[in-house]
Structure formats: structure tokens, C-alpha cells
Design an enzyme around this catalytic site. Structure first.
Site, PDB file in Angstrom:
ATOM      1  N   GLU A  30       0.097  -9.504  -7.115  1.00 49.91           N
ATOM      2  CA  GLU A  30       0.536  -9.098  -8.445  1.00 49.91           C
ATOM      3  C   GLU A  30       1.655  -8.068  -8.378  1.00 49.91           C
ATOM      4  O   GLU A  30       2.557  -8.064  -9.220  1.00 49.91           O
ATOM      5  CB  GLU A  30      -0.652  -8.541  -9.234  1.00 49.91           C
ATOM      6  CG  GLU A  30      -0.435  -8.499 -10.741  1.00 49.91           C
ATOM      7  CD  GLU A  30       0.264  -7.232 -11.222  1.00 49.91           C
ATOM      8  OE1 GLU A  30       0.719  -7.202 -12.374  1.00 49.91           O
ATOM      9  OE2 GLU A  30       0.354  -6.260 -10.436  1.00 49.91           O
ATOM     10  N   HIS A  43      -6.105  -8.030  -9.156  1.00 47.04           N
ATOM     11  CA  HIS A  43      -5.390  -8.075  -7.883  1.00 47.04           C
ATOM     12  C   HIS A  43      -5.877  -6.971  -6.957  1.00 47.04           C
ATOM     13  O   HIS A  43      -6.175  -5.853  -7.392  1.00 47.04           O
ATOM     14  CB  HIS A  43      -3.884  -7.963  -8.095  1.00 47.04           C
ATOM     15  CG  HIS A  43      -3.421  -6.718  -8.799  1.00 47.04           C
ATOM     16  ND1 HIS A  43      -3.052  -5.572  -8.123  1.00 47.04           N
ATOM     17  CD2 HIS A  43      -3.256  -6.445 -10.109  1.00 47.04           C
ATOM     18  CE1 HIS A  43      -2.679  -4.646  -8.991  1.00 47.04           C
ATOM     19  NE2 HIS A  43      -2.800  -5.150 -10.215  1.00 47.04           N
ATOM     20  N   ASP A  79      -4.953   1.139 -10.707  1.00 45.75           N
ATOM     21  CA  ASP A  79      -4.230  -0.131 -10.672  1.00 45.75           C
ATOM     22  C   ASP A  79      -4.431  -0.821  -9.321  1.00 45.75           C
ATOM     23  O   ASP A  79      -3.613  -0.679  -8.434  1.00 45.75           O
ATOM     24  CB  ASP A  79      -2.747   0.139 -10.928  1.00 45.75           C
ATOM     25  CG  ASP A  79      -1.943  -1.109 -11.186  1.00 45.75           C
ATOM     26  OD1 ASP A  79      -2.543  -2.170 -11.412  1.00 45.75           O
ATOM     27  OD2 ASP A  79      -0.702  -1.020 -11.151  1.00 45.75           O
ATOM     28  N   ASP A  87      -3.946  -6.083  -4.258  1.00 49.21           N
ATOM     29  CA  ASP A  87      -2.788  -5.416  -3.672  1.00 49.21           C
ATOM     30  C   ASP A  87      -2.394  -4.201  -4.496  1.00 49.21           C
ATOM     31  O   ASP A  87      -2.639  -4.128  -5.702  1.00 49.21           O
ATOM     32  CB  ASP A  87      -1.608  -6.376  -3.519  1.00 49.21           C
ATOM     33  CG  ASP A  87      -1.152  -6.988  -4.841  1.00 49.21           C
ATOM     34  OD1 ASP A  87      -2.022  -7.340  -5.665  1.00 49.21           O
ATOM     35  OD2 ASP A  87       0.073  -7.119  -5.066  1.00 49.21           O
TER      36      ASP A  87
END
Length: 384
Positions: free
Chosen positions: A142, A74, A108, A76
Site C-alpha cells: 500500500e 497493509h 498506519d 508495509d
């Protein structure tokens, strides 16, 4: 002091920092996917853009036959919070004197995305006629509701009868050092909101009221004490946790007329979400409550216990780092829960998770280059 902008950086770190400069707070992609698509199209990938609602997604495939390995992730990120709390501005990535890549998304999971792209670039350049198909499943949802992202793309792939055999999700799976842990499954997540109705009244006249707090206490105790299952060799026992209780008017002399309890099950493959619902409702019924219960299935458990992907991942880490990681199903949910429904073998393999969602998110810069090498080694074991 951070590394100067013109310092020599590897292709993986260069791309990671390009992605991190884009403040792609969920669900906004802010051009991250366009960067990835441009590089994949150069390699001969066929790219299908799949916007759903306000969410940008894409599915990219290279190859014409054989098993399909998808890299999933992801673009985002979660909000950074006040910039003043950060040692370095969250969307101005830098490498500090300790060799840490600092900024929102480092762990992340823009670092993993960059490692995936550069691994595939090297692999395709060396093996232009590789066996199998290489794919990318990328979303910008996500960290948000997770409705119009991977979940929606998976349904699109299912309807199109697209094949998906293996999937590597780039979530930060490592705990103490890079690739010490590979997630080969996740527990299911079942949420509930319990509404219990009573009768409001004055505390001095309890016979004229019915206190839902008093009535519910024993039922909640029974739920907490219930042995849902014993887990198994891959999953711990199912956990029931109450996260919030709300009741009362704010006054000290009023018996409340209703109670709300928010709870969550993290459950193993030893029990189904239907069984958990039925057993919960049976306990509540046994205590004679006047209640309504709203359920939300956030994700079913999945497990890739063995197979080609797990073996390739374990061997790939050992090839690059000289040690074999542990397999684990601990932690929260990930988009792997949606991808697994296609029948794919799914693992999660990414950088350290110590700073995810925190102020001053960071990873060792060198780890991202190593992670890229590991992804390339896995490709080599599956498709050469």
C-alpha cells in the site's frame, strides 16, 4: 519512561507490538502476514496466499453463505528515517508514560490490523456459526507503487468471481479523537506530466529562439483558473494543482528548449477522468503549444453514500463510544479505490492520523482496544 516489556498488555496491544517489531518497510512483509495467518487459520479461516512480484498478499475467508465482509489493510510501512531523530527506536515499540503506543506502524496501520484480528477472534468465539462470511484482504504494497498489492488481489478476486459486499479498511481515519470520522469515499487522483517543446537559443537573440516558459504561462494560468466542477454534498470541488516545474540549462543566458510541468487533479464524482483529460488538452491546444502529455490514473473516486455498512459503522461507534462520527471523503487515496470496483460498500475506520508517516509515530494505546470493540460491534450488527 516506557512501559516495561513484561507489563500486562491486552491481546490487541500484544499483537500490535509483535507486528511493529518487524521492520516491514514497503514492500517487505518480514513475517507480519505469517503472524496474522496463523491466528486466522486457528479460527477456521481458509487462507489463500497471493504473492505477486515482490509483494506478499493474502485473502482469507471464514463462512459458507451470505454477504461477505472483508477487513482490508497493509503490513508495509514507510521508511522510518534516521533512528537518532526518534525518541524511542522506531521498530522497538513501547508504551510511554502518556499511554501512547510509540513506533513505526502504530497508526498506519499495524494497530488497526491487530484490532481487526482480536475483534474477529472474540466474535467467532462467541458466534462460531455466524451468518455471512468474514474475510481479510491484506497486502504489503500500500505504501509503495500499489501495483502488485490490493490492485492485483482485486483483479484475482474478480477473475475468480469472488463476492465482496462490505469492506472495512483500517486506514487511520480519525482526526481529533478516535472514530470522530469515518471515510465513506475518496476523491479520484489523476496525474499528468506536460512536456512543452520550444527552441533553445541565446537570451540576447530571442527572435532566433522560442521560449517554452513564456508560451506555457498563459495556458497554466487558464488551467489554474478553470472551474472544473462545483463538487457535491459528499465531495469538494475538483482541484488542479501544479507540483513541479522544470526547465532551463542552469545558465543565465540561455533560453531553454523544453519545459516539464507535473500536476495532479483530485476530482469528485461530478466529472470523469476522461472529461478532465479532454478539457485539459483543449485548453493546451487553444494556446498553440507544441506539447506531449503523459497521464497516470492513480484512482477513480468512490463513494458509499448509504447502505448497511455505513449504518452498521455509525451505530457500532455509537454503541461503543456513545457518539456518532461524521462521514468524510477528504484526504488522499487508499486501497479502498481498488476494492470499490468490485461493487463493495467501502468505509475506512481507524485510529488518529496526526502522526502517520512522521518521526515519533504514535497512537493512544487504549484507542486500539476501543477500535477492536468497534470492529466487533460492526460485525455483530451485520452478522448476528
Amino acid at each position: 519512561m516506557p512501559m516495561p516489556e513484561n507489563a500486562a498488555l491486552s491481546p490487541t496491544l500484544t499483537l500490535a507490538m509483535e507486528l511493529m517489531r518487524r521492520p516491514s518497510v514497503t514492500p517487505d512483509d518480514v513475517g507480519c502476514q505469517a503472524l496474522m495467518v496463523e491466528r486466522l487459520e486457528r479460527l477456521g479461516f481458509h487462507v489463500e496466499r497471493l504473492p505477486f512480484g515482490d509483494v506478499e498478499n493474502f485473502w482469507a475467508v471464514r463462512g459458507h453463505h451470505g454477504p461477505v465482509l472483508a477487513f482490508a489493510g497493509h503490513t508495509d510501512v514507510v521508511p522510518s528515517g534516521p533512528d537518532v531523530l526518534w525518541e524511542h527506536p522506531p521498530f522497538e515499540p513501547c508504551i510511554d508514560d502518556d499511554g501512547m503506543l510509540c513506533g513505526r506502524g502504530a497508526a498506519d496501520m499495524k494497530g488497526s490490523l491487530a484490532a481487526m484480528i482480536t475483534a474477529v477472534e472474540r466474535f467467532v468465539t462467541a458466534n462460531p456459526n455466524h451468518d455471512g462470511k468474514i474475510a481479510f484482504l491484506i497486502t504489503s504494497d500500500e505504501e509503495g507503487p500499489a501495483i502488485d498489492g490490493t490492485r492485483a488481489v482485486v483483479e484475482h478476486l474478480r477473475e475468480a468471481h469472488e463476492r465482496l459486499d462490505y469492506c472495512i479498511v483500517g486506514e487511520p481515519s480519525s482526526t481529533s479523537e478516535l472514530a470522530d470520522t469515518i471515510k465513506n469515499g475518496r476523491r479520484g487522483s489523476l496525474g499528468g506530466v506536460l512536456h512543452v517543446k520550444g527552441v533553445q537559443g541565446h537570451v540576447a537573440y530571442p527572435h532566433l529562439a522560442r521560449n517554452p516558459i513564456h508560451e506555457t504561462t498563459s495556458a497554466l494560468d487558464a488551467l489554474v483558473r478553470e472551474h472544473w466542477d462545483g463538487g457535491n454534498s459528499f465531495f469538494p470541488a475538483t482541484s488542479f494543482q501544479i507540483s513541479n516545474i522544470r526547465s532551463g540549462t542552469g545558465a543565465t543566458n540561455v533560453i531553454p528548449g523544453e519545459l516539464e510541468v507535473i500536476f495532479n487533479f483530485r476530482y469528485s464524482t461530478e466529472v470523469t477522468h476522461t472529461q478532465l483529460r479532454e478539457r485539459t488538452e483543449a485548453i493546451l491546444d487553444a494556446h498553440g503549444l507544441d506539447y506531449r502529455l503523459d497521464w497516470t490514473l492513480n484512482g477513480e473516486p468512490f463513494l458509499t453514500a448509504k447502505g448497511e455498512l455505513v449504518e452498521a459503522a455509525l451505530a457500532g461507534v455509537e454503541e461503543v463510544l456513545g457518539r456518532r462520527p461524521e462521514l468524510s471523503t477528504a484526504g488522499g487515496t487508499s486501497d479502498g479505490r481498488f476494492i470499490a470496483t468490485l461493487g463493495a460498500q467501502v468505509v475506512e475506520l481507524g485510529p488518529l492520523n496526526a502522526t502517520i508517516h512522521k518521526v515519533n509515530e504514535r497512537v493512544y494505546a487504549a484507542d486500539l482496544d476501543t477500535l477492536s470493540d468497534i470492529y466487533e460491534a460492526i460485525l455483530g450488527r451485520l452478522f448476528v
